[in-house]
Design a protein around this motif. Structure first.
Motif, PDB file in Angstrom:
ATOM      1  N   SER A   1      40.213  50.208  27.686  1.00  0.00           N
ATOM      2  CA  SER A   1      39.850  49.845  29.053  1.00  0.00           C
ATOM      3  C   SER A   1      39.438  48.376  29.103  1.00  0.00           C
ATOM      4  N   LEU A   2      39.956  47.681  30.108  1.00  0.00           N
ATOM      5  CA  LEU A   2      39.625  46.270  30.289  1.00  0.00           C
ATOM      6  C   LEU A   2      38.542  46.071  31.346  1.00  0.00           C
ATOM      7  N   ASP A   3      37.825  47.134  31.706  1.00  0.00           N
ATOM      8  CA  ASP A   3      36.914  47.050  32.843  1.00  0.00           C
ATOM      9  C   ASP A   3      35.742  46.093  32.628  1.00  0.00           C
ATOM     10  N   ARG A   4      35.364  45.838  31.370  1.00  0.00           N
ATOM     11  CA  ARG A   4      34.244  44.934  31.117  1.00  0.00           C
ATOM     12  C   ARG A   4      34.670  43.464  31.095  1.00  0.00           C
ATOM     13  N   LEU A   5      35.966  43.208  31.042  1.00  0.00           N
ATOM     14  CA  LEU A   5      36.460  41.839  31.146  1.00  0.00           C
ATOM     15  C   LEU A   5      36.620  41.520  32.627  1.00  0.00           C
ATOM     16  N   SER A   6      35.507  41.344  33.309  1.00  0.00           N
ATOM     17  CA  SER A   6      35.506  41.344  34.773  1.00  0.00           C
ATOM     18  C   SER A   6      35.022  40.038  35.383  1.00  0.00           C
ATOM     19  N   ALA A   7      35.085  38.945  34.635  1.00  0.00           N
ATOM     20  CA  ALA A   7      34.583  37.672  35.144  1.00  0.00           C
ATOM     21  C   ALA A   7      35.655  36.896  35.896  1.00  0.00           C
ATOM     22  N   ILE A   8      35.262  36.336  37.014  1.00  0.00           N
ATOM     23  CA  ILE A   8      36.068  35.295  37.659  1.00  0.00           C
ATOM     24  C   ILE A   8      35.590  34.001  37.029  1.00  0.00           C
ATOM     25  N   ARG A   9      36.331  33.501  36.065  1.00  0.00           N
ATOM     26  CA  ARG A   9      35.863  32.373  35.267  1.00  0.00           C
ATOM     27  C   ARG A   9      35.747  31.095  36.069  1.00  0.00           C
ATOM     28  N   GLU A  10      36.654  30.901  36.991  1.00  0.00           N
ATOM     29  CA  GLU A  10      36.656  29.650  37.738  1.00  0.00           C
ATOM     30  C   GLU A  10      37.526  29.777  38.973  1.00  0.00           C
ATOM     31  N   ILE A  11      37.061  29.153  40.072  1.00  0.00           N
ATOM     32  CA  ILE A  11      37.884  29.002  41.267  1.00  0.00           C
ATOM     33  C   ILE A  11      38.000  27.504  41.521  1.00  0.00           C
ATOM     34  N   ARG A  12      39.219  27.020  41.600  1.00  0.00           N
ATOM     35  CA  ARG A  12      39.450  25.592  41.824  1.00  0.00           C
ATOM     36  C   ARG A  12      40.166  25.417  43.158  1.00  0.00           C
ATOM     37  N   PRO A  13      39.385  25.259  44.240  1.00  0.00           N
ATOM     38  CA  PRO A  13      39.981  25.210  45.578  1.00  0.00           C
ATOM     39  C   PRO A  13      41.011  24.099  45.758  1.00  0.00           C
ATOM     40  N   LYS A  14      40.744  22.917  45.195  1.00  0.00           N
ATOM     41  CA  LYS A  14      41.694  21.818  45.393  1.00  0.00           C
ATOM     42  C   LYS A  14      43.018  22.098  44.694  1.00  0.00           C
ATOM     43  N   GLY A  15      42.943  22.732  43.549  1.00  0.00           N
ATOM     44  CA  GLY A  15      44.162  23.088  42.828  1.00  0.00           C
ATOM     45  C   GLY A  15      44.752  24.399  43.288  1.00  0.00           C
ATOM     46  N   ARG A  16      44.003  25.122  44.138  1.00  0.00           N
ATOM     47  CA  ARG A  16      44.426  26.425  44.665  1.00  0.00           C
ATOM     48  C   ARG A  16      44.797  27.390  43.548  1.00  0.00           C
ATOM     49  N   ILE A  17      43.863  27.502  42.602  1.00  0.00           N
ATOM     50  CA  ILE A  17      44.028  28.467  41.521  1.00  0.00           C
ATOM     51  C   ILE A  17      42.696  29.154  41.249  1.00  0.00           C
ATOM     52  N   ALA A  18      42.779  30.321  40.640  1.00  0.00           N
ATOM     53  CA  ALA A  18      41.610  31.024  40.124  1.00  0.00           C
ATOM     54  C   ALA A  18      41.926  31.450  38.703  1.00  0.00           C
ATOM     55  N   ILE A  19      40.929  31.370  37.842  1.00  0.00           N
ATOM     56  CA  ILE A  19      41.067  31.828  36.462  1.00  0.00           C
ATOM     57  C   ILE A  19      40.229  33.092  36.345  1.00  0.00           C
ATOM     58  N   VAL A  20      40.883  34.202  36.088  1.00  0.00           N
ATOM     59  CA  VAL A  20      40.232  35.510  36.169  1.00  0.00           C
ATOM     60  C   VAL A  20      40.521  36.329  34.925  1.00  0.00           C
ATOM     61  N   GLU A  21      39.588  37.234  34.606  1.00  0.00           N
ATOM     62  CA  GLU A  21      39.809  38.169  33.515  1.00  0.00           C
ATOM     63  C   GLU A  21      40.513  39.411  34.033  1.00  0.00           C
ATOM     64  N   ALA A  22      41.087  40.167  33.114  1.00  0.00           N
ATOM     65  CA  ALA A  22      41.957  41.284  33.487  1.00  0.00           C
ATOM     66  C   ALA A  22      41.245  42.386  34.237  1.00  0.00           C
ATOM     67  N   GLY A  23      39.938  42.538  34.029  1.00  0.00           N
ATOM     68  CA  GLY A  23      39.207  43.620  34.669  1.00  0.00           C
ATOM     69  C   GLY A  23      38.670  43.297  36.048  1.00  0.00           C
ATOM     70  N   VAL A  24      38.986  42.132  36.574  1.00  0.00           N
ATOM     71  CA  VAL A  24      38.546  41.786  37.929  1.00  0.00           C
ATOM     72  C   VAL A  24      39.246  42.688  38.933  1.00  0.00           C
ATOM     73  N   ILE A  25      38.472  43.325  39.793  1.00  0.00           N
ATOM     74  CA  ILE A  25      39.035  44.192  40.829  1.00  0.00           C
ATOM     75  C   ILE A  25      39.626  43.326  41.937  1.00  0.00           C
ATOM     76  N   LEU A  26      40.768  43.717  42.418  1.00  0.00           N
ATOM     77  CA  LEU A  26      41.518  42.911  43.371  1.00  0.00           C
ATOM     78  C   LEU A  26      40.686  42.531  44.588  1.00  0.00           C
ATOM     79  N   SER A  27      39.965  43.478  45.167  1.00  0.00           N
ATOM     80  CA  SER A  27      39.173  43.183  46.361  1.00  0.00           C
ATOM     81  C   SER A  27      38.044  42.202  46.070  1.00  0.00           C
ATOM     82  N   GLN A  28      37.524  42.216  44.837  1.00  0.00           N
ATOM     83  CA  GLN A  28      36.479  41.258  44.466  1.00  0.00           C
ATOM     84  C   GLN A  28      37.021  39.837  44.438  1.00  0.00           C
ATOM     85  N   LEU A  29      38.238  39.694  43.959  1.00  0.00           N
ATOM     86  CA  LEU A  29      38.861  38.372  43.985  1.00  0.00           C
ATOM     87  C   LEU A  29      39.114  37.933  45.425  1.00  0.00           C
ATOM     88  N   HIS A  30      39.565  38.864  46.257  1.00  0.00           N
ATOM     89  CA  HIS A  30      39.761  38.542  47.676  1.00  0.00           C
ATOM     90  C   HIS A  30      38.477  37.979  48.289  1.00  0.00           C
TER      91      HIS A  30
END
Length: 476
Positions: free
Chosen positions: A90-119
């Motif tokens: 299970s990847l559920d504990r790999l749940s960090a949004i490591r970085e959001i870079r608005p100017k670059g329009r990217i997010a660096i996320v771990e596999a356990g991030v829930i889709l709605s949380q990223l939203h």
């Protein structure tokens, strides 16, 4: 596979901590999927906290030749996480949004991030991660990448593969493959990122990703349409795309049987129209520019006024039979809720036969007619509850047979696949292959393609420990 080493679990406990190597009842919640179709009995459930622990767990499993099956939010529909007697990772504990870079329009996320949380996280920056579907409250990024999930906004933004720039993947032997690039152009050899996306954990375990973010529409215009036919609905889609500069974010088909089923399941809900129509479409436009989103002196939002005018013209010509435009967020939410209830509606009766297929957009009406003829001949009493991402040609075929005969069920499923293939389509659109579609892979996938897949699998996972028996049918 060699016999299980009796020291395996103790070794894994030393690496992960005893609390994160679950056996017996403690692991049962991870061994069930949401449909109830899977109730595995894994050897143990592993819950690593980071990429290093995933790497070490796979190194041990590789050394001892113990199969490992990755699991994310357990929202799949193809039995891709069945893991009897195997390690369930299970990847559920790999749940960090490591970085959001608005100017670059990217997010660096771990596999356990829930889709709605990223939203929610990117919404604070007036951005969106456009992948969306009904299970977004429990589906995880790793699972979406591993199955190349689609959803309702593919018509504008593409599937998950098109929304990913980089990956971090742990290979079968525990080595970490660092593909965490944030560039949009990288022509340096084979595209290993795309190889991992959609592989369902058979080539490596995705632990993190660099995903694309998009500007958040400043306004939406949403409507329910009744159309004379599916073919005429495609004409409407093309007109709306041309007249709005490609602003169509969703174009979803629901037949009368779906509307009836929805009202039966949710009696408090309202019908979309005063009368029932055979072809019902939910359409949504997203306005990115202030010119289209800023209310005018009369309070009208331009994108909504534009949609109203286009639909008014279509009503006059008979291209549209009826239309209701959402006047506020509550009405828009109501329209989305109707469409996103599809998974729940499909499970109202038993038995169920379902399939996830795709054809070129302009062949959808042919597909529906051919399927109707084929399956009525197999089971005259069958009831259908189809729904489609019509904007990208993806049909979710759902039916309740009138018989418990499993051979008839298999024949229905096979007929649906064959009709899609005959029209230049695919027997698997967005749900993946898992176990459920292995027979279809064997029947329909190009034999040379299967040979190449096995060559890749053998090169990256020579001991066949990663999600074995899934995606690729056994070689004869």
């Amino acid at each position: 596979m060699r016999p299980i080493d009796p020291t395996l679990l103790d070794t894994l406990r030393d690496v992960l901590g005893a609390a994160y190597v679950l056996t017996g009842p403690a692991g049962e919640p991870f061994a069930r999927d949401w449909t109830g179709a899977i109730q595995s009995q894994p050897l143990a459930v592993l819950r690593p906290a980071n990429t290093k622990e995933v790497s070490e767990a796979l190194r041990i499993a590789h050394q001892l030749e113990v199969p490992v099956v990755p699991v994310s939010g357990r929202t799949g529909l193809t039995k891709g996480t069945r893991a009897d007697g195997q390690l369930l990772l299970s990847l559920d504990r790999l749940s960090a949004i490591r970085e959001i870079r608005p100017k670059g329009r990217i997010a660096i996320v771990e596999a356990g991030v829930i889709l709605s949380q990223l939203h929610e996280a990117v919404d604070a920056h007036d951005l969106i991660f456009p992948l969306t579907f009904g299970a977004r409250g429990s589906a995880m990024i790793g699972g979406a990448l591993s199955t190349n999930a689609g959803g309702s906004n593919v018509v504008r933004y593409g599937s998950t593969r098109g929304l990913c720039l980089g990956l971090e993947v742990v290979l079968a032997d525990g080595r970490v493959l660092d593909l965490m690039s944030a560039v949009h152009k990288d022509n340096s050899g084979y595209d290993l990122r795309d190889l991992m996306i959609g592989a369902e954990g058979t080539l490596g375990i995705i632990t993190a990703a660099v995903v694309k973010l998009m500007p958040k529409p400043s306004a939406y215009a949403s409507a329910m349409l009744a159309c004379p036919s599916v073919a005429s609905a495609i004409d409407i889609l093309n007109t709306l795309q041309a007249e709005t500069g490609g602003a169509v974010e969703a174009f979803e088909y629901m037949p009368a049987s779906f509307i009836e089923g929805h009202l039966k399941r949710f009696p408090e809900a309202r019908a979309p129209f005063a009368e029932f129509y055979d072809v019902n479409i939910f359409v949504e436009l997203g306005a990115l520019s202030s010119r289209e989103a800023k209310p005018g002196p009369d309070g009208e939002i331009p994108v909504q006024a534009h949609l109203e005018q286009l639909l008014s013209d279509m009503l006059e010509t008979g291209q549209v039979l009826d239309a209701v435009i959402a006047q506020n967020d509550a009405q828009r939410t109501e329209m989305w809720a109707r469409r996103e209830a599809a998974a729940e509606l499909s499970r109202l009766h038993d038995p169920i036969v379902d399939n996830d297929i795709a054809v070129p957009v302009d062949r959808m009406e042919d597909l529906l007619k051919h399927i109707e003829n084929r399956i009525r001949a197999l089971d005259p009493g069958i009831k259908m509850l189809n729904v489609a991402h019509l904007g990208d040609g993806n049909l979710h075929f759902t039916a309740w047979p009138s018989t418990q005969d499993t051979q008839t069920h298999a024949a229905i499923n096979r007929a649906v696949e064959e009709e899609a293939i005959a029209l230049g389509g695919s027997f698997s659109a967005e749900h993946g292959v898992g176990l459920s579609k292995l027979p279809a892979m064997a029947r329909h996938k190009d034999k040379v393609a299967l040979d190449v897949m096995w060559a890749i699998k053998s090169a990256l996972d020579p001991k066949n420990i990663l999600n074995p028996g899934k995606v690729i049918p056994e070689q004869n």
